[in-house]
Write an enzyme that holds these catalytic residues in place. Structure first.
Site, PDB file in Angstrom:
ATOM      1  N   ALA A  77       3.400   9.316  -2.728  1.00  0.00           N
ATOM      2  CA  ALA A  77       4.794   9.574  -2.332  1.00  0.00           C
ATOM      3  C   ALA A  77       5.542  10.229  -3.483  1.00  0.00           C
ATOM      4  O   ALA A  77       6.427  11.054  -3.264  1.00  0.00           O
ATOM      5  CB  ALA A  77       5.475   8.274  -1.926  1.00  0.00           C
ATOM      6  N   THR A  78       5.180   9.881  -4.700  1.00  0.00           N
ATOM      7  CA  THR A  78       5.834  10.512  -5.854  1.00  0.00           C
ATOM      8  C   THR A  78       5.641  12.026  -5.795  1.00  0.00           C
ATOM      9  O   THR A  78       6.580  12.799  -6.014  1.00  0.00           O
ATOM     10  CB  THR A  78       5.240   9.940  -7.168  1.00  0.00           C
ATOM     11  OG1 THR A  78       5.465   8.524  -7.182  1.00  0.00           O
ATOM     12  CG2 THR A  78       5.879  10.566  -8.387  1.00  0.00           C
ATOM     13  N   GLN A 173       9.076   2.386   1.808  1.00  0.00           N
ATOM     14  CA  GLN A 173       9.076   0.952   2.129  1.00  0.00           C
ATOM     15  C   GLN A 173       9.458   0.693   3.586  1.00  0.00           C
ATOM     16  O   GLN A 173       9.493  -0.460   4.013  1.00  0.00           O
ATOM     17  CB  GLN A 173      10.036   0.199   1.202  1.00  0.00           C
ATOM     18  CG  GLN A 173       9.699   0.310  -0.287  1.00  0.00           C
ATOM     19  CD  GLN A 173       8.512  -0.552  -0.693  1.00  0.00           C
ATOM     20  OE1 GLN A 173       8.071  -1.444   0.037  1.00  0.00           O
ATOM     21  NE2 GLN A 173       7.963  -0.285  -1.871  1.00  0.00           N
ATOM     22  N   SER A 189       3.992   6.758   1.733  1.00  0.00           N
ATOM     23  CA  SER A 189       2.813   6.480   0.914  1.00  0.00           C
ATOM     24  C   SER A 189       1.872   5.554   1.685  1.00  0.00           C
ATOM     25  O   SER A 189       2.316   4.536   2.229  1.00  0.00           O
ATOM     26  CB  SER A 189       3.278   5.776  -0.372  1.00  0.00           C
ATOM     27  OG  SER A 189       2.197   5.520  -1.218  1.00  0.00           O
ATOM     28  N   ALA A 190       0.578   5.889   1.708  1.00  0.00           N
ATOM     29  CA  ALA A 190      -0.366   5.097   2.509  1.00  0.00           C
ATOM     30  C   ALA A 190      -0.508   3.656   2.014  1.00  0.00           C
ATOM     31  O   ALA A 190      -0.613   2.726   2.807  1.00  0.00           O
ATOM     32  CB  ALA A 190      -1.740   5.771   2.517  1.00  0.00           C
ATOM     33  N   HIS A 191      -0.495   3.491   0.672  1.00  0.00           N
ATOM     34  CA  HIS A 191      -0.841   2.149   0.159  1.00  0.00           C
ATOM     35  C   HIS A 191       0.250   1.110   0.374  1.00  0.00           C
ATOM     36  O   HIS A 191       0.034  -0.078   0.129  1.00  0.00           O
ATOM     37  CB  HIS A 191      -1.287   2.211  -1.306  1.00  0.00           C
ATOM     38  CG  HIS A 191      -0.216   2.437  -2.323  1.00  0.00           C
ATOM     39  ND1 HIS A 191       0.301   1.427  -3.073  1.00  0.00           N
ATOM     40  CD2 HIS A 191       0.412   3.561  -2.749  1.00  0.00           C
ATOM     41  CE1 HIS A 191       1.202   1.912  -3.926  1.00  0.00           C
ATOM     42  NE2 HIS A 191       1.284   3.213  -3.734  1.00  0.00           N
ATOM     43  N   THR A 227      -8.653  20.357  -2.422  1.00  0.00           N
ATOM     44  CA  THR A 227      -9.457  19.845  -1.316  1.00  0.00           C
ATOM     45  C   THR A 227      -8.947  18.479  -0.880  1.00  0.00           C
ATOM     46  O   THR A 227      -8.782  17.580  -1.708  1.00  0.00           O
ATOM     47  CB  THR A 227     -10.936  19.725  -1.764  1.00  0.00           C
ATOM     48  OG1 THR A 227     -11.362  21.011  -2.225  1.00  0.00           O
ATOM     49  CG2 THR A 227     -11.826  19.259  -0.630  1.00  0.00           C
ATOM     50  N   CYS A 309       7.825  -1.308 -10.766  1.00  0.00           N
ATOM     51  CA  CYS A 309       7.790  -0.025 -11.479  1.00  0.00           C
ATOM     52  C   CYS A 309       8.470  -0.149 -12.843  1.00  0.00           C
ATOM     53  O   CYS A 309       8.094   0.494 -13.797  1.00  0.00           O
ATOM     54  CB  CYS A 309       8.489   1.059 -10.675  1.00  0.00           C
ATOM     55  SG  CYS A 309       7.752   1.249  -9.061  1.00  0.00           S
TER      56      CYS A 309
HETATM   57  N1  PLP Z   1       9.426   5.250  -3.431  1.00  0.00           N
HETATM   58  C1  PLP Z   1       9.460   3.916  -3.280  1.00  0.00           C
HETATM   59  C2  PLP Z   1      10.622   3.295  -2.596  1.00  0.00           C
HETATM   60  C3  PLP Z   1       8.412   3.129  -3.756  1.00  0.00           C
HETATM   61  O1  PLP Z   1       8.447   1.804  -3.605  1.00  0.00           O
HETATM   62  C4  PLP Z   1       7.321   3.768  -4.414  1.00  0.00           C
HETATM   63  C5  PLP Z   1       6.229   2.951  -5.000  1.00  0.00           C
HETATM   64  O2  PLP Z   1       6.471   2.004  -5.701  1.00  0.00           O
HETATM   65  C6  PLP Z   1       7.322   5.152  -4.512  1.00  0.00           C
HETATM   66  C7  PLP Z   1       8.388   5.857  -4.020  1.00  0.00           C
HETATM   67  C8  PLP Z   1       6.159   5.877  -5.122  1.00  0.00           C
HETATM   68  O3  PLP Z   1       5.041   5.822  -4.275  1.00  0.00           O
HETATM   69  P1  PLP Z   1       3.577   6.258  -4.754  1.00  0.00           P
HETATM   70  O4  PLP Z   1       2.962   5.042  -5.370  1.00  0.00           O
HETATM   71  O5  PLP Z   1       2.842   6.681  -3.536  1.00  0.00           O
HETATM   72  O6  PLP Z   1       3.754   7.382  -5.709  1.00  0.00           O
END
Ligand code: PLP
Length: 362
Positions: A77-78, A173, A189-191, A227, A309
């Site tokens: 997601a970042t 989230q 984000s998948a995880h 890829t 984070c």
């Molecule tokens: N945005 C939010 C609200 C998140 O909680 C996170 C992950 O902690 C991210 C962005 C970043 O996601 P990713 O780990 O896929 O880079």
């Protein structure tokens, strides 16, 4: 050595991989003699099989989003947020809520001065404050990762449209838990939804032009060369489908855990709104609590001090500070995150360990 007995209560940091997502990944992790390791960008049969799996996954992920846009797979997601913010090349000012994730705030900062949208004491980015005259990109997340508050994204989208600006929504989230609100660009984000780590997606409304961040072979419609991993895509797709299929059931389970959590943590103070909130996020504080000591006393419970984070940085959380909490209040806060695979018994055991360790601090 056996596995240690641990209770996982950190669902905002990451979530356990759903068995269904793992199953969906395995055929694409083939070795010699198999047919599942093809490059999805190859023209031959194995390549086309892998490409078909990627497209099935894309459809499942697309079902998370509003209609009328496309899904670009990214590594996280970042990366999706960076592609959105840097890729639209905002001509004017960026405005972002003060409680955005660092992926948004640091990228906005790297692009120049930006306007911070205040939140109220409940952790909601209300629509009363002024915006810069030349605002061209607004970023408001849907569910906050530290305190779980749900932002009025639909209202922000209307406001952005009225100002001729684009709205970026970090729905990391929210995805799979509640319906994703309409915006112009949405990152997931998948995880965080029981999929694998290492893959995210940016949804882009039709008609919005983006510049690529990563150039090369021109994959992902020229927006993200490199890829693709069919295994990661398949795991993401299966996790997204499962989350949508189970959305009501998962939310009811989370609500039951929340109700029990409020009973157990009676006397602690909740950070952020209780109502406008994803109830799988319990961010609470207790005056004078030494959180570092608590974490060391409760080694078997996986929970977080403030945001995962920011933890380890020693800095009080920017989100808790934005609510108006003092440094001392922010530093006496903990976050417990739970969800689909947390049982009530596990949560009770975790809560009892934390409460008894906190009580022993006097
Ligand atoms: N945005 C939010 C609200 C998140 O909680 C996170 C992950 O902690 C991210 C962005 C970043 O996601 P990713 O780990 O896929 O880079």
């Amino acid at each position: 050595m056996g596995k240690p007995h641990v209770i996982y209560c950190d669902y905002q940091a990451t979530t356990p991989l759903a068995p269904e997502a793992r199953e969906a990944m395995l055929p694409w992790l083939d070795g010699p003699g198999g047919t599942g390791f093809g490059n999805p960008h190859s023209a031959h049969r194995m390549g086309r099989m892998a490409a078909a799996a990627v497209e099935v996954a894309r459809e499942h992920v697309a079902a998370l989003f509003p209609a009328g846009g496309k899904v670009i797979f990214t590594g996280s997601a970042t990366e999706a947020i960076n592609l959105a913010m840097r890729g639209v090349e905002p001509g004017g000012m960026i405005a972002a809520s003060a409680i955005e994730h660092a992926a948004v705030l640091d990228t906005a900062g790297a692009l120049g001065a930006f306007h911070a949208i205040d939140v109220d004491a409940a952790g909601i980015a209300g629509l009363d404050g002024d915006l810069p005259e030349d605002v061209s990109l607004i970023a408001v997340m849907q569910v906050n990762n530290e305190i779980g508050t749900i932002q009025p994204v639909a209202d922000w989208h209307e406001r952005a449209q009225a100002r001729g600006a684009l709205l970026l929504c970090d729905a990391v989230q929210a995805a799979g838990k509640i319906e994703i609100a309409d915006a112009d660009m949405i990152a997931v984000s998948a995880h965080k939804l029981h999929g694998p780590k290492g893959i995210g997606a940016l949804w882009v409304r039709d008609g919005i032009e983006l510049e690529a961040l990563i150039t090369g072979g021109g994959q992902e419609q020229g927006l993200r060369s490199g890829t693709l991993s069919p295994a990661l895509c398949a795991g993401f797709g299966a996790a997204a489908k499962l989350a949508l299929d189970r959305q009501v059931q998962d939310a009811a389970h989370v609500q039951a855990l929340w109700n029990r959590a409020l009973e157990l943590f009676d006397g602690w103070t909740l950070n952020g709104s209780a109502e406008q909130r994803w109830h799988g996020n319990l961010n609470i504080r207790r005056d004078g609590l030494d959180v570092a000591r608590l974490m060391s006393d409760c080694r078997n419970v996986m929970f977080s001090a403030g945001s995962a984070c920011a933890s380890g940085s020693g800095r009080p959380s920017h989100v808790l500070r934005a609510l108006g909490l003092s440094d001392a209040q922010a530093k006496s806060s903990i976050r417990l995150g739970f969800g689909r695979y947390t049982t009530i018994e596990q949560f009770e055991e975790a809560a009892e360990a934390i409460i008894s360790a906190a009580n022993s601090q006097g």
